[in-house]
Enzyme design. Structure first.
Site, mmCIF file in Angstrom:
data_model
loop_
_atom_site.group_PDB
_atom_site.id
_atom_site.type_symbol
_atom_site.label_atom_id
_atom_site.label_comp_id
_atom_site.label_asym_id
_atom_site.label_seq_id
_atom_site.Cartn_x
_atom_site.Cartn_y
_atom_site.Cartn_z
ATOM 1 N N CYS A 1 0.909 -7.597 -0.966
ATOM 2 C CA CYS A 1 -0.360 -8.310 -0.826
ATOM 3 C C CYS A 1 -0.313 -9.720 -1.391
ATOM 4 O O CYS A 1 -1.122 -10.556 -1.023
ATOM 5 C CB CYS A 1 -1.479 -7.509 -1.497
ATOM 6 S SG CYS A 1 -1.979 -6.047 -0.576
ATOM 7 N N ASN B 1 2.838 -9.297 6.277
ATOM 8 C CA ASN B 1 2.781 -8.046 5.530
ATOM 9 C C ASN B 1 1.487 -7.305 5.850
ATOM 10 O O ASN B 1 0.399 -7.776 5.504
ATOM 11 C CB ASN B 1 2.837 -8.326 4.024
ATOM 12 C CG ASN B 1 2.630 -7.071 3.197
ATOM 13 O OD1 ASN B 1 3.501 -6.221 3.104
ATOM 14 N ND2 ASN B 1 1.443 -6.934 2.598
ATOM 15 N N GLU B 2 1.590 -6.197 6.548
ATOM 16 C CA GLU B 2 0.465 -5.281 6.755
ATOM 17 C C GLU B 2 -0.779 -5.928 7.348
ATOM 18 O O GLU B 2 -1.894 -5.614 6.952
ATOM 19 C CB GLU B 2 0.087 -4.606 5.429
ATOM 20 C CG GLU B 2 1.155 -3.698 4.877
ATOM 21 C CD GLU B 2 0.698 -2.944 3.642
ATOM 22 O OE1 GLU B 2 -0.462 -3.105 3.215
ATOM 23 O OE2 GLU B 2 1.526 -2.201 3.095
ATOM 24 N N GLU C 1 7.258 -6.277 -6.167
ATOM 25 C CA GLU C 1 6.015 -7.031 -6.039
ATOM 26 C C GLU C 1 5.399 -7.155 -7.425
ATOM 27 O O GLU C 1 5.483 -6.233 -8.237
ATOM 28 C CB GLU C 1 5.022 -6.334 -5.097
ATOM 29 C CG GLU C 1 3.693 -7.078 -4.983
ATOM 30 C CD GLU C 1 2.696 -6.421 -4.032
ATOM 31 O OE1 GLU C 1 1.655 -7.036 -3.751
ATOM 32 O OE2 GLU C 1 2.964 -5.297 -3.575
#
Length: 855
Positions: free
Chosen positions: A275, A406-407, A66
């Site tokens: 993120c 994602n999350e 990332e």
């Protein structure tokens, strides 16, 4: 990578959980431990070679890349010029301007102006800003020059003597005869390379290039591009790349970083986030009024680099997309890793927590995802396969897995959108494994609901993420033992133990033995984050650290590499004795605290289980019985209550009582007065790094949990969605009985838990390498004491050699690898006397891999 939770309590990273210093040691069978060892504990390992366990996929261990900690621009992406296209903006970072990293420079008396403009003279619609130099024509002949110099990243542009560096720039000029450009690489007054001379001709954008050969080594170089004469010259995409990139690729990767990742032999490469994937706007790039902060959308990142737009990076800087999807796929192929891209699901995470309700936008993103699969796998006759071929890769990349989202903290909203993606992908590309996720934590309401939805829908694989204390990893080795063997498989996409000390790596290694033992459930696993610029990191811990001139693996890198290079093909059944230990009651004093909140406390009392008073304070006097443990906040007794009045202070812990207290009731009244959160009630307080606290109204007053701190690192034991109202007085009661805790709020039971997990420091797993015929005995000893261990391979095992090959990581628990010192590194040795039964002493604070040849 999840932002909100990480940025708060958990970034107060721990001191080591397991303290102690032992000498480097490899002990022969039966040999007594060195005198420096504090103690020796006896263990046994029994191996059943006939008891085949689950097969281990070649792709089990991989890496998660990332762009956090400046991992791309200024990191893995080898470009040396910062802000090469003058697109930096305050929307990326408040300190940014279009001329960040640039400085005007002039020589020989030349005058004029240098300014960044955005007008119809731009390079293209996706590369809107450029540098305009208006030259007055003053100065002394060839020496009269005006331009700009770039400072690169951090200390400057790093070059090595004898190495070649490829320069390029897009330029146009209104002078009929052309404008002479000079390209210089300097460190102060020192000329690092012979200047490069090119002449820009014509008033249409043209790319000019050349090569600079470094004469000297420097980590603080500056690249200057200056123009002579008069008129107007426009510059854009000023670039300097080392010729020696990974595999010599243009627009390539920084060689030392790419090689360190490749040395892990990862089975997969998950990218681009994190993120980055699901934060910001989900709208496409549409000039001129494009959203500066957009989720990572793959179509922005392919094609010629000068036609790729920029974006504001979630972690507080700019990202150029020079390292885009094509480069990701190519790198995964280069290192033999399965590419595993992640696409946005139109539900933001990482603290933003917003679902986008736009059917047309959802359909567009689903189509983009289908196009991504075509870009990776389609024939050259397909539209996106043709695009891939034009970029230089006619052969398909062979994509097999893809993750959506994602999350997300909104499981129902996420899953509704995930279902639409999954339906479309499986209809057109049924061979693609579509991966879901379970939110940003290892447990809790979001986790439970997400798993329920995934199980009911028979999703193939679920991505779990968690960042916890070393204690948590030592206590939860059996986490996956109880998972449903027939349910969705687990992709452990992000995990780490919140620091880069060797004690953290030991806890992670101990946990990895449990991952391998459950290789039929845990199919993929990757430590995170992967890369961090030591000069500008947003998150710690990280696997590989770097600066402009060097890179080094953390202690966790060394343990990950050891496991990833010695996986084996199948688990062999084995059993080890545990560490002799007794688990007494929860003991400790009591405490009060706040976090970004002003609050008042009153009528604090502690009574033993039989009702006898141990402590009482109604604050009718002073606060002399309280100790300020945290050193922050503004505590005072006022109007018969104990007030913490600093609404900005974080962790204002004050304590009272005896650390030996156990089996008691803590009662008090608490009132939030102002601020972002609620209040924190501590119990079982041993010291500033070891305690429990009931965090009521934490994380911006969105949730309430009980956290356990060991060595300063916290883990969540129980969670509820309780929020706290300002101005309301709450009756709080904490009942401690043995290792069971029951919590009451306003007379009603809020929740209870039993903290009875054992932080087992001695963990092992055995696998078989079919190619070599070896058993790989993997042992982690994460304690002060050596482990004198009897190893029984079974009497029917044919031992192929009495000599075993050993690889050992061992050192002080507080040891940290740095640029100049890597105390945690593998040591190879041999062990003689291996038989069906033998003994070996595993050093304190060590990871040992023992390869035993069998017949």
């Amino acid at each position: 990578m999840h932002g909100q939770k990480k940025s708060r309590h958990r970034l107060a990273v721990a001191s080591a959980v397991l303290a102690g210093l032992t000498a480097a040691l490899v002990v022969a069978p039966g040999e007594a431990p060195a005198a420096a060892e504090a103690a020796v504990t006896d263990y046994s390992i029994s191996v059943d070679p006939a008891g085949a366990g689950p097969a281990i996929d070649d792709s089990m261990y991989g890496v998660f890349y990332e762009d956090i900690n400046h991992a791309a621009d200024g990191g893995l992406y080898a470009e040396l010029v910062q802000n090469r296209s003058f697109e930096y903006d305050p929307a990326d970072n408040r300190s940014y301007t279009p001329l960040t990293a640039w400085k005007e420079t002039a020589s020989g008396g030349a005058t004029g102006t240098a300014r960044v403009v955005d007008d119809s003279g731009r390079l293209n619609e996706r590369n809107r800003r450029y540098l305009r130099l208006d030259l007055d024509g003053n100065g002394d002949g060839d020496s009269g020059r005006l331009g700009v110099a770039n400072s690169g990243y951090n200390a400057g542009i790093a070059v090595r003597a004898g190495e070649k560096y490829d320069f390029s720039v897009w330029a146009r000029t209104d002078r009929t005869r052309g404008t002479p450009l000079s390209v210089e690489l300097r460190d102060g007054e020192t000329q690092l390379a012979r200047p490069l001379r090119v002449t820009a001709r014509g008033d249409r954008w043209t790319k000019y290039s050349g090569t600079l050969t470094a004469r000297a080594t420097s980590g603080a170089g500056r690249l200057a591009v200056t123009a002579g004469g008069s008129g107007t010259v426009r510059l854009d995409m000023v670039s300097l790349f080392p010729r020696d990139t990974y595999k010599g690729r243009p627009n390539g990767l920084r060689k030392d970083l790419a090689e360190k990742i490749a040395a892990l032999k990862p089975g997969f490469l998950r990218f681009p986030g994190g993120c980055l994937v699901n934060t910001g706007s989900h709208e496409a790039y549409e000039a001129p009024d494009f959203e500066r902060k957009r989720s990572y959308q793959w179509k922005d990142t392919v094609g010629p680099v000068e036609q790729r737009p920029v974006n504001a990076n979630f972690w507080g800087y700019n990202q150029t997309y020079g390292l885009g999807y094509y480069e990701y796929f190519q790198y995964a192929e280069d290192i033999g890793a399965m590419a595993l891209p992640v696409v946005p699901a139109l539900v933001t995470g990482c603290g933003q927590n917003k679902a986008t309700d736009d059917p047309d936008l959802l359909r567009r993103h689903i189509q983009d995802t289908l196009d991504l699969i075509e870009f990776a796998n389609g024939p050259v006759s397909s539209p996106w396969g043709k695009k891939r071929a034009r970029m230089g890769h006619p052969k398909p990349f062979g994509l097999t897995h893809l993750e959506v989202g994602n999350e997300e903290n909104l499981p129902d909203q996420f899953f509704a959108r995930f279902t639409e993606f999954r339906k479309a992908i499986e209809a057109k590309y049924p061979a693609i494994t579509v991966i879901s996720n379970s939110g940003p934590d290892d447990s809790g309401a979001t986790f439970d609901r997400a798993w329920q939805l995934n199980r009911e829908a028979k999703v193939a694989m679920v991505d779990e993420h968690y960042y916890n204390s070393p204690q948590w990893f030592l206590e939860n080795n059996e986490r996956y033992d109880a998972y449903d063997r027939q349910g969705p498989k687990v992709f452990l996409g992000e995990y780490a133990s919140l620091d880069n000390r060797f004690s953290n790596a030991l806890a992670e290694a101990a946990y990895m033995t449990g991952l391998e033992r459950n290789a039929d459930v845990v199919k993929l696993a990757s430590y995170a984050p992967l890369l961090a610029d030591t000069n500008d990191a947003q998150w710690r811990p990280n696997m590989i650290w770097f600066d402009n001139t060097a890179s080094w693996g953390s202690a966790s890198y060394e343990t990950q590499k050891l496991f990833m290079n010695n996986v084996g093909d199948e688990v062999v059944r084995s059993q080890a004795s545990g560490t002799p230990a007794t688990s007494g009651p929860i003991t400790g004093a009591v405490g009060l605290s706040t976090w970004a909140t002003a609050a008042a406390y009153d009528d604090v009392s502690v009574t033993s289980a039989d009702g006898a008073s141990r402590f009482a304070d109604d604050f009718s006097g002073d606060d002399s019985r309280w100790t300020r443990a945290a050193g922050t906040g503004s505590w005072s007794v006022k109007d018969g209550a104990y007030h913490q009045s600093d609404a900005a202070a974080e962790n204002t812990l004050v304590t009272a009582g005896d650390p030996a207290w156990h089996d008691y009731d803590l009662k008090l009244k608490a009132t939030k007065q102002s601020g972002k959160e609620g209040f924190l009630i501590a119990f079982g307080v041993k010291d500033t790094g070891n305690y429990y606290w009931w965090n009521l109204g934490g994380w911006g007053n969105t949730r309430s949990v009980v956290e356990k701190a060991v060595g300063g690192a916290k883990q969540t034991l129980i969670e509820r969605g309780t929020t706290i109202e300002s101005g309301r007085t709450y009756d709080v009661k904490v009942q401690v009985r043995g290792r069971q805790v029951t919590l009451f709020l306003d007379g009603k039971e809020w929740g209870s838990f039993t903290d009875d997990k054992t932080a087992e420091p001695f963990r092992q797993v055995v696998t078989r390498d079919k190619a070599t015929g070896e058993l790989i005995v993997k042992v982690v000893n994460a304690q002060d004491a050596s482990a004198l261990t009897k190893i029984d391979l079974g009497r029917d095992t044919a031992i192929g050699s009495s000599t075993a090959r050993l690889t050992t990581l061992q050192g002080a628990p507080d040891a940290v690898n740095t640029a100049t010192d890597q105390p945690i590194r593998p040591r190879s040795s041999t062990l003689e006397g291996v038989d069906n039964t033998f003994t070996y002493t595993f050093p304190a604070h060590s990871v040992t891999f023992m390869r035993i040849k069998t017949g």
